[in-house]
Design a protein around this motif. Structure first.
Motif, PDB file in Angstrom:
ATOM      1  N   ILE A  16       0.829  -1.207   0.000  1.00 31.13           N
ATOM      2  CA  ILE A  16       0.000   0.000   0.000  1.00 31.13           C
ATOM      3  C   ILE A  16       0.868   1.264   0.000  1.00 31.13           C
ATOM      4  O   ILE A  16       0.612   2.213  -0.758  1.00 31.13           O
ATOM      5  CB  ILE A  16      -0.964  -0.014   1.210  1.00 31.13           C
ATOM      6  N   GLY A  17       1.902   1.291   0.819  1.00 34.12           N
ATOM      7  CA  GLY A  17       2.769   2.478   0.892  1.00 34.12           C
ATOM      8  C   GLY A  17       3.431   2.758  -0.447  1.00 34.12           C
ATOM      9  O   GLY A  17       3.527   3.913  -0.891  1.00 34.12           O
ATOM     10  N   ILE A 188      -7.965   4.679   7.384  1.00 35.30           N
ATOM     11  CA  ILE A 188      -8.342   3.854   6.225  1.00 35.30           C
ATOM     12  C   ILE A 188      -8.381   2.405   6.718  1.00 35.30           C
ATOM     13  O   ILE A 188      -7.401   1.917   7.302  1.00 35.30           O
ATOM     14  CB  ILE A 188      -7.288   3.987   5.093  1.00 35.30           C
ATOM     15  N   GLU A 189      -9.487   1.741   6.478  1.00 39.57           N
ATOM     16  CA  GLU A 189      -9.660   0.371   6.991  1.00 39.57           C
ATOM     17  C   GLU A 189      -9.839  -0.611   5.827  1.00 39.57           C
ATOM     18  O   GLU A 189     -10.962  -0.853   5.383  1.00 39.57           O
ATOM     19  CB  GLU A 189     -10.918   0.303   7.867  1.00 39.57           C
ATOM     20  N   PRO A 190      -8.748  -1.155   5.330  1.00 35.44           N
ATOM     21  CA  PRO A 190      -8.908  -2.103   4.218  1.00 35.44           C
ATOM     22  C   PRO A 190      -9.269  -3.510   4.712  1.00 35.44           C
ATOM     23  O   PRO A 190      -8.875  -3.925   5.802  1.00 35.44           O
ATOM     24  CB  PRO A 190      -7.519  -2.129   3.567  1.00 35.44           C
ATOM     25  N   GLY A 191      -9.990  -4.225   3.854  1.00 36.03           N
ATOM     26  CA  GLY A 191     -10.145  -5.671   4.024  1.00 36.03           C
ATOM     27  C   GLY A 191      -8.934  -6.354   3.397  1.00 36.03           C
ATOM     28  O   GLY A 191      -7.841  -5.789   3.379  1.00 36.03           O
ATOM     29  N   ASP A 223      -5.822   0.034  -5.222  1.00 41.94           N
ATOM     30  CA  ASP A 223      -7.207   0.378  -4.828  1.00 41.94           C
ATOM     31  C   ASP A 223      -7.192   1.254  -3.579  1.00 41.94           C
ATOM     32  O   ASP A 223      -7.947   2.228  -3.469  1.00 41.94           O
ATOM     33  CB  ASP A 223      -8.007  -0.901  -4.530  1.00 41.94           C
ATOM     34  N   VAL A 224      -6.355   0.877  -2.628  1.00 41.71           N
ATOM     35  CA  VAL A 224      -6.288   1.632  -1.361  1.00 41.71           C
ATOM     36  C   VAL A 224      -5.630   2.997  -1.611  1.00 41.71           C
ATOM     37  O   VAL A 224      -6.088   4.033  -1.116  1.00 41.71           O
ATOM     38  CB  VAL A 224      -5.505   0.827  -0.296  1.00 41.71           C
ATOM     39  N   ARG A 246     -13.467  -2.919   1.159  1.00 45.89           N
ATOM     40  CA  ARG A 246     -13.248  -4.365   1.123  1.00 45.89           C
ATOM     41  C   ARG A 246     -13.377  -4.847  -0.313  1.00 45.89           C
ATOM     42  O   ARG A 246     -14.017  -4.203  -1.132  1.00 45.89           O
ATOM     43  CB  ARG A 246     -14.357  -5.108   1.881  1.00 45.89           C
ATOM     44  N   PRO A 247     -12.849  -6.042  -0.559  1.00 47.25           N
ATOM     45  CA  PRO A 247     -13.243  -6.698  -1.800  1.00 47.25           C
ATOM     46  C   PRO A 247     -14.760  -6.866  -1.759  1.00 47.25           C
ATOM     47  O   PRO A 247     -15.316  -7.201  -0.698  1.00 47.25           O
ATOM     48  CB  PRO A 247     -12.550  -8.066  -1.718  1.00 47.25           C
TER      49      PRO A 247
END
Ligand SMILES: NC(=O)c1ccc[n+]([C@@H]2O[C@H](COP(=O)([O-])OP(=O)(O)OC[C@H]3O[C@@H](n4cnc5c(N)ncnc54)[C@H](OP(=O)(O)O)[C@@H]3O)[C@@H](O)[C@H]2O)c1
Length: 252
Positions: A16-17, A188-191, A223-224, A246-247
């Motif tokens: 992500i970074g 930010i809260e990713p799945g 995506d993130v 999330r997906p």
């Protein structure tokens, strides 16, 4: 709106970074790219050369006490004071309360909780100082990567999840503490994201591929990153302070 801004991005050597560094440099944001692996940071710098925004790598371990101060000082030496800090660096730990490796608990808490707490304090102090000097005319962003397992209890992943629960509470508390200075503190809260995360943490990759089969296509780091890029490019008076993604086919 974002062109010429200066960002520190932790965890920029992977996942992500790294995708955030890519998205930002495309918009003309300069990025101090942080991580432990100097080689991987140099590869990111080479890959993103020629973009409107430039990348300068800075290797170091985020568990060191003065880490954030060093990153902010390095960015300032390069371009001037940073106005964006993205805390993406983090680690996973497979297993339940009974099943996880207790020898790794302290390292996880140090990296995922204490290091983030220090990053939040050091960055917010610096941003607040600059905001007091310019009357908050310049918006400043602190973006932290939490997780869906920091929101919904996961019996499968509770030790890692509890570090994210703790981080979520810090982010909201800090948002309330500094928002009047036009400092946006964003969670930010990713799945599930397919990145270097699962392998680095030692997750069972057969299990992970079964998850991908059931709930995929999984998110990819881009995506993130596109969400984070959107958040920091909002006008000063608009704050998307907590975003879960999330997906589409991921149930929990
Ligand atoms: N992937 C997922 O499914 C998922 C889901 C929700 C949330 N997240 C969160 O998203 C964030 C980014 O994860 P990712 O998916 O991008 O994983 P990743 O590809 O493994 O990237 C993690 C990054 O953190 C850096 N890092 C780890 N320990 C460090 C340390 N002690 N000091 C400095 N840097 C360190 C790594 O760089 P070096 O190895 O070079 O140090 C790497 O750049 C993490 O906070 C993670 O908890 C991930």
């Amino acid at each position: 709106m974002t062109e010429g801004r200066i960002a520190v991005v932790t965890g920029a050597s992977s996942g992500i970074g790294r995708a955030v560094a890519s998205a930002f440099t495309r918009q003309g944001i300069h990025v101090l790219a942080a991580g432990r692996s100097g080689d991987r940071l140099a590869a990111v710098q080479a890959e993103l050369a020629g973009r409107p925004g430039t990348v300068v790598p800075h290797s170091g371990d985020m568990t060191h006490a003065a880490y954030t101060e060093e990153l902010l000082a390095a960015a300032e030496r390069e371009w001037g004071p940073a106005t964006i800090f993205v805390a993406s660096a983090g680690q996973g730990l497979p297993g339940t309360v009974l099943g996880s490796d207790a020898n790794r608990w302290e390292e996880l808490i140090e990296a995922n909780y204490l290091a983030i707490l220090r990053q939040l304090r050091a960055t917010a102090s610096e941003f607040k100082k600059h905001a007091e000097a310019d009357g908050g005319r310049q918006v400043r962003d602190i973006v932290v990567i939490g997780s869906t397992v920091g929101r919904q209890i996961s019996a499968a992943n509770p030790v890692y999840g509890s570090t994210k629960f703790a981080v979520h509470s810090l982010v909201e508390a800090l948002r309330q503490e500094v928002c009047t200075h036009n400092i946006r503190v964003t969670l930010i809260e990713p799945g599930f994201v397919r990145s270097g995360f699962q392998e680095a943490a030692g997750y069972d990759m057969e299990w992970f591929e079964a998850v991908a089969e059931q709930s995929g296509p999984l998110l990819v780091p881009e995506d993130v990153a596109s969400v984070i890029d959107f958040v920091v490019s909002r006008p000063t008076h608009v704050h998307l302070d907590d975003i879960r993604l999330r997906p589409t086919r991921q149930k929990v």
